[in-house]
Design an enzyme around this catalytic site. Sequence first.
Site, PDB file in Angstrom:
ATOM      1  N   LYS A   1     -28.741 -66.204   7.536  1.00 29.02           N
ATOM      2  CA  LYS A   1     -29.732 -67.254   7.791  1.00 29.02           C
ATOM      3  C   LYS A   1     -30.956 -66.796   8.220  1.00 29.02           C
ATOM      4  O   LYS A   1     -32.172 -67.129   7.942  1.00 29.02           O
ATOM      5  CB  LYS A   1     -29.248 -68.435   8.897  1.00 29.02           C
ATOM      6  CG  LYS A   1     -28.078 -69.683   8.039  1.00 29.02           C
ATOM      7  CD  LYS A   1     -28.712 -70.411   7.012  1.00 29.02           C
ATOM      8  CE  LYS A   1     -28.586 -69.633   5.768  1.00 29.02           C
ATOM      9  NZ  LYS A   1     -27.331 -69.900   4.903  1.00 29.02           N
TER      10      LYS A   1
ATOM     11  N   GLU B   1     -32.665 -64.512   5.840  1.00 30.75           N
ATOM     12  CA  GLU B   1     -33.236 -65.287   4.762  1.00 30.75           C
ATOM     13  C   GLU B   1     -34.701 -65.988   4.973  1.00 30.75           C
ATOM     14  O   GLU B   1     -35.544 -65.910   4.157  1.00 30.75           O
ATOM     15  CB  GLU B   1     -32.374 -66.366   4.192  1.00 30.75           C
ATOM     16  CG  GLU B   1     -31.210 -66.227   3.328  1.00 30.75           C
ATOM     17  CD  GLU B   1     -30.212 -67.229   3.111  1.00 30.75           C
ATOM     18  OE1 GLU B   1     -29.734 -67.251   1.661  1.00 30.75           O
ATOM     19  OE2 GLU B   1     -29.766 -67.930   3.892  1.00 30.75           O
TER      20      GLU B   1
ATOM     21  N   LYS C   1     -32.632 -70.886  -5.164  1.00 37.10           N
ATOM     22  CA  LYS C   1     -31.288 -71.240  -4.753  1.00 37.10           C
ATOM     23  C   LYS C   1     -29.967 -71.111  -5.989  1.00 37.10           C
ATOM     24  O   LYS C   1     -28.949 -71.143  -5.372  1.00 37.10           O
ATOM     25  CB  LYS C   1     -31.500 -72.801  -4.408  1.00 37.10           C
ATOM     26  CG  LYS C   1     -30.486 -73.582  -3.893  1.00 37.10           C
ATOM     27  CD  LYS C   1     -30.815 -74.539  -3.027  1.00 37.10           C
ATOM     28  CE  LYS C   1     -29.551 -75.055  -2.331  1.00 37.10           C
ATOM     29  NZ  LYS C   1     -29.239 -74.179  -1.206  1.00 37.10           N
TER      30      LYS C   1
ATOM     31  N   CYS D   1     -35.326 -69.885 -12.545  1.00 36.58           N
ATOM     32  CA  CYS D   1     -36.203 -70.717 -13.372  1.00 36.58           C
ATOM     33  C   CYS D   1     -35.746 -71.996 -13.384  1.00 36.58           C
ATOM     34  O   CYS D   1     -34.593 -72.480 -13.646  1.00 36.58           O
ATOM     35  CB  CYS D   1     -36.341 -70.285 -14.698  1.00 36.58           C
ATOM     36  SG  CYS D   1     -36.991 -68.428 -14.339  1.00 36.58           S
TER      37      CYS D   1
ATOM     38  N   GLU E   1     -22.765 -65.198   8.472  1.00 36.12           N
ATOM     39  CA  GLU E   1     -23.510 -66.402   7.973  1.00 36.12           C
ATOM     40  C   GLU E   1     -24.854 -66.662   8.836  1.00 36.12           C
ATOM     41  O   GLU E   1     -26.015 -66.811   8.367  1.00 36.12           O
ATOM     42  CB  GLU E   1     -22.893 -67.805   7.730  1.00 36.12           C
ATOM     43  CG  GLU E   1     -23.327 -69.057   7.446  1.00 36.12           C
ATOM     44  CD  GLU E   1     -24.176 -68.862   6.244  1.00 36.12           C
ATOM     45  OE1 GLU E   1     -23.918 -67.916   5.360  1.00 36.12           O
ATOM     46  OE2 GLU E   1     -25.029 -69.584   5.899  1.00 36.12           O
TER      47      GLU E   1
ATOM     48  N   ARG F   1     -35.548 -73.624  -7.663  1.00 34.26           N
ATOM     49  CA  ARG F   1     -34.994 -72.449  -8.517  1.00 34.26           C
ATOM     50  C   ARG F   1     -35.724 -71.149  -8.623  1.00 34.26           C
ATOM     51  O   ARG F   1     -35.350 -70.311  -9.291  1.00 34.26           O
ATOM     52  CB  ARG F   1     -34.754 -73.016  -9.945  1.00 34.26           C
ATOM     53  CG  ARG F   1     -33.740 -74.321  -9.786  1.00 34.26           C
ATOM     54  CD  ARG F   1     -33.631 -75.300 -11.245  1.00 34.26           C
ATOM     55  NE  ARG F   1     -32.851 -73.993 -12.014  1.00 34.26           N
ATOM     56  CZ  ARG F   1     -31.532 -74.113 -12.027  1.00 34.26           C
ATOM     57  NH1 ARG F   1     -30.705 -75.043 -11.399  1.00 34.26           N
ATOM     58  NH2 ARG F   1     -30.991 -73.318 -12.858  1.00 34.26           N
TER      59      ARG F   1
ATOM     60  N   ASN G   1     -34.955 -70.224 -19.336  1.00 33.34           N
ATOM     61  CA  ASN G   1     -34.249 -69.901 -18.073  1.00 33.34           C
ATOM     62  C   ASN G   1     -33.304 -69.032 -18.514  1.00 33.34           C
ATOM     63  O   ASN G   1     -32.338 -69.178 -19.299  1.00 33.34           O
ATOM     64  CB  ASN G   1     -33.538 -71.235 -17.201  1.00 33.34           C
ATOM     65  CG  ASN G   1     -32.789 -70.607 -16.141  1.00 33.34           C
ATOM     66  OD1 ASN G   1     -33.011 -69.938 -15.463  1.00 33.34           O
ATOM     67  ND2 ASN G   1     -32.114 -71.699 -15.781  1.00 33.34           N
ATOM     68  N   GLY G   2     -33.210 -67.757 -18.151  1.00 37.24           N
ATOM     69  CA  GLY G   2     -31.964 -66.656 -18.427  1.00 37.24           C
ATOM     70  C   GLY G   2     -32.626 -65.384 -18.817  1.00 37.24           C
ATOM     71  O   GLY G   2     -33.461 -65.313 -18.400  1.00 37.24           O
TER      72      GLY G   2
ATOM     73  N   HIS H   1     -18.753 -48.847  16.519  1.00 38.40           N
ATOM     74  CA  HIS H   1     -18.602 -47.782  15.427  1.00 38.40           C
ATOM     75  C   HIS H   1     -20.106 -47.705  14.723  1.00 38.40           C
ATOM     76  O   HIS H   1     -20.228 -47.206  13.502  1.00 38.40           O
ATOM     77  CB  HIS H   1     -17.519 -48.076  14.618  1.00 38.40           C
ATOM     78  CG  HIS H   1     -16.384 -48.043  15.016  1.00 38.40           C
ATOM     79  ND1 HIS H   1     -15.629 -47.172  15.432  1.00 38.40           N
ATOM     80  CD2 HIS H   1     -15.341 -49.339  15.426  1.00 38.40           C
ATOM     81  CE1 HIS H   1     -14.343 -47.343  16.064  1.00 38.40           C
ATOM     82  NE2 HIS H   1     -14.315 -48.534  15.867  1.00 38.40           N
TER      83      HIS H   1
ATOM     84  N   TRP I   1     -38.668 -67.812 -11.572  1.00 39.08           N
ATOM     85  CA  TRP I   1     -38.256 -66.629 -10.754  1.00 39.08           C
ATOM     86  C   TRP I   1     -38.206 -65.572 -11.483  1.00 39.08           C
ATOM     87  O   TRP I   1     -37.397 -65.409 -12.391  1.00 39.08           O
ATOM     88  CB  TRP I   1     -36.825 -67.073 -10.084  1.00 39.08           C
ATOM     89  CG  TRP I   1     -36.349 -66.079  -8.935  1.00 39.08           C
ATOM     90  CD1 TRP I   1     -36.657 -66.117  -7.676  1.00 39.08           C
ATOM     91  CD2 TRP I   1     -35.671 -65.136  -8.984  1.00 39.08           C
ATOM     92  NE1 TRP I   1     -35.998 -65.160  -7.096  1.00 39.08           N
ATOM     93  CE2 TRP I   1     -35.402 -64.430  -7.988  1.00 39.08           C
ATOM     94  CE3 TRP I   1     -34.978 -64.298 -10.293  1.00 39.08           C
ATOM     95  CZ2 TRP I   1     -34.679 -63.287  -7.799  1.00 39.08           C
ATOM     96  CZ3 TRP I   1     -34.185 -63.340 -10.043  1.00 39.08           C
ATOM     97  CH2 TRP I   1     -34.189 -62.734  -8.826  1.00 39.08           C
TER      98      TRP I   1
HETATM   99  C1  G6P Z   1     -28.425 -67.985  -3.731  1.00 41.67           C
HETATM  100  C2  G6P Z   1     -28.847 -68.800  -2.618  1.00 41.67           C
HETATM  101  C3  G6P Z   1     -27.633 -68.665  -1.682  1.00 41.67           C
HETATM  102  C4  G6P Z   1     -26.347 -68.913  -2.036  1.00 41.67           C
HETATM  103  C5  G6P Z   1     -25.938 -68.116  -3.294  1.00 41.67           C
HETATM  104  C6  G6P Z   1     -24.878 -68.452  -3.929  1.00 41.67           C
HETATM  105  O1  G6P Z   1     -28.463 -66.618  -3.136  1.00 41.67           O
HETATM  106  O2  G6P Z   1     -30.004 -68.639  -2.155  1.00 41.67           O
HETATM  107  O3  G6P Z   1     -27.950 -69.833  -0.261  1.00 41.67           O
HETATM  108  O4  G6P Z   1     -25.452 -68.818  -1.088  1.00 41.67           O
HETATM  109  O5  G6P Z   1     -27.249 -68.085  -4.117  1.00 41.67           O
HETATM  110  O6  G6P Z   1     -24.928 -69.634  -4.614  1.00 41.67           O
HETATM  111  P1  G6P Z   1     -23.808 -70.691  -5.028  1.00 41.67           P
HETATM  112  O7  G6P Z   1     -24.464 -71.714  -5.589  1.00 41.67           O
HETATM  113  O8  G6P Z   1     -23.077 -70.204  -5.924  1.00 41.67           O
HETATM  114  O9  G6P Z   1     -23.183 -71.096  -3.835  1.00 41.67           O
END
Ligand code: G6P
Length: 614
Positions: free
Chosen positions: A491, A494, A609, A2, A487, A27, A100-101, A510, A74
């Site tokens: 990507k 996501e 994010k 949020c 990674e 956010r 937010n929280g 496996h 969120w």
């Molecule tokens: C969320 C974001 C990711 C990020 C992760 C950790 O899931 O969508 O992109 O890698 O949080 O976030 P941080 O800010 O701790 O790297």
Amino acid sequence: MCGIVGYIGDKDAYPILIKGLKRLEYRGYDSAGVALLSNNRINVYKKQGKVANLEDHATDKDTSGNVGIGHTRWATHGAPNDVNAHPHYSESENIALIHNGIIENYDSIKQELINKGYSFKSDTDTEVLCFLIDDIQKNTGVNIGESVRLALHHVVGAYALVVMSKDDPGTLIAARKSSPLVVGLGKDGDYYLASDATPIVEYTKKVVYLDDEEIAVVRPGEELKIYGIDDIEKTPYIQELELHLEELEKGGYDHFMLKEIHEQPRSIRDCFRGRLNTDSGWVSLGGIKEYENKIANADRIIMVACGTSWHAALVGEYLFEDLARINVEVEYASEFRYRNPIITENDVVIAISQSGETADTLAALELAKSKGATILGICNVVGSSISRVTDAGSYTHAGPEIGVASTKAFTAQVTVLTLMALALAHKKGTLSETKFRTLLSELEAIPEKVQKVLDENDKIEFISGQYKDATNALYLGRGNSFPVALEGALKLKEISYIHAEGYPAAEMKHGPIALIDEEMPVFVIATKGTSYEKVVSNIQEVKARKGKIIAIVTEGDTQVAELADHVIEIPETDEHLVPLLATIPLQLLSYHIAVMRGCNVDQPRNLAKSVTVE
Ligand code: G6P
């Protein structure tokens, strides 16, 4: 998550709030809302979906007022609909609140309030807090600031919140615990409040980051007052923002993600600028200099992180162990914190986090600190919570990352970890001077090589077109290319919603090999190095099952080219630095596939994010 924003002063609050909410939309974007105080009324407008929906909804409404609060959500408690959207207001409509929280004990507080005769409109924990503040004010007659303070004594959980009251229209109250909150001190005696500095930067560079359990009382034209939740007044620590407005705009790119992918030559260079010198054979990270001995002599290093940052930590593990011969364990912060881990004073815990706000990572650090470990941070956001609780740390200097899927932050984290590993290796004498200097100059050459990979964009876009309709994808790599495979898969899932898995290439047999058929794209990092021949064998195994191979290879490679359906070349570099180059084509592939599938690249569904809830 949020995002919250607030304004009080002599300007029109609404446009400031809307602009701020758009900056904070990364956010969370389940709903958006504002509350404006005007002519002794609080007008609340809120709408499910993005800030743009809220704007449409509010076009024909009264949006006047010099005091306002706004929220982009969120969802945690309650479905993402209009009713559950913030701001929430008290039954009396005297108080409006954004949060937010998570209020963990909201249910018991809600029951008490229901017993007193209150009835709730939403399913949120936030509305409960709003009613509680109102109830305290009604029963005690104290002012709004004191009511908030007393209410917070009943709350278990995390919060960044801003409260406005009809009875005290010249005041906004803000408070934080575990979720971030910044106060901007405007040039005209006005005040800005926000989850991060991005909504504030165009109005003022003077900010105060609230600490946990602090309450800010802002009144235009008056000095900022900060109190602890224990009512003890504190002196605000005013900082100068280093953020620039241009960094928050798309700069001609279609999406922030694409801009951020293309920024990597610069962001990697910014990350090592002033931290290495190839001519004199020197590398140093000022922020952790005084902890170098401690790290070099630690029993082990534990890296804690989530998401993409966790993948960077895995690359770090290879670097630290191989170059500096230091024992490293990489942990998901969310698992580590609840596992009763064995931590001693000889451990060094390094948190890696783009935002510096991830709740699990922060909690893992606090746990490690309570057991006496040295805690360090690698963060991108300057002034973030993790950067402030750690004993020391290094910023990644990647600049603001707005696209929800992390790109440039990842390569910057890997760059910092490389610098750290090199500094420690040099100190411990685990590398020959020649190898050390070779690695320094190879690292210095990386930005140029990243640019060469970016120049292959058209080819990568073409390859993306061949696989845009896939329903599954496999990513394979060995050694430090295994985290790159993870990674790459992350990507793709996501932002394009294609199911994808990253695997160590040799583990394929496996399990995942059972999935391979002629429909299955298999992305393989097959660059020259220790495991090259082994990876070639893995490619043969995929080929034998008619899987489609897209291989990332070293420039000039012919062996893999004969087997693969597509190859993407990356320039030759030292094996330790391959992740910095091999990641780039995988970012571009995911980006193009997502665009071709019509997905919202910068704001993928259900994600946020900055994950400030556990
Ligand atoms: C969320 C974001 C990711 C990020 C992760 C950790 O899931 O969508 O992109 O890698 O949080 O976030 P941080 O800010 O701790 O790297």
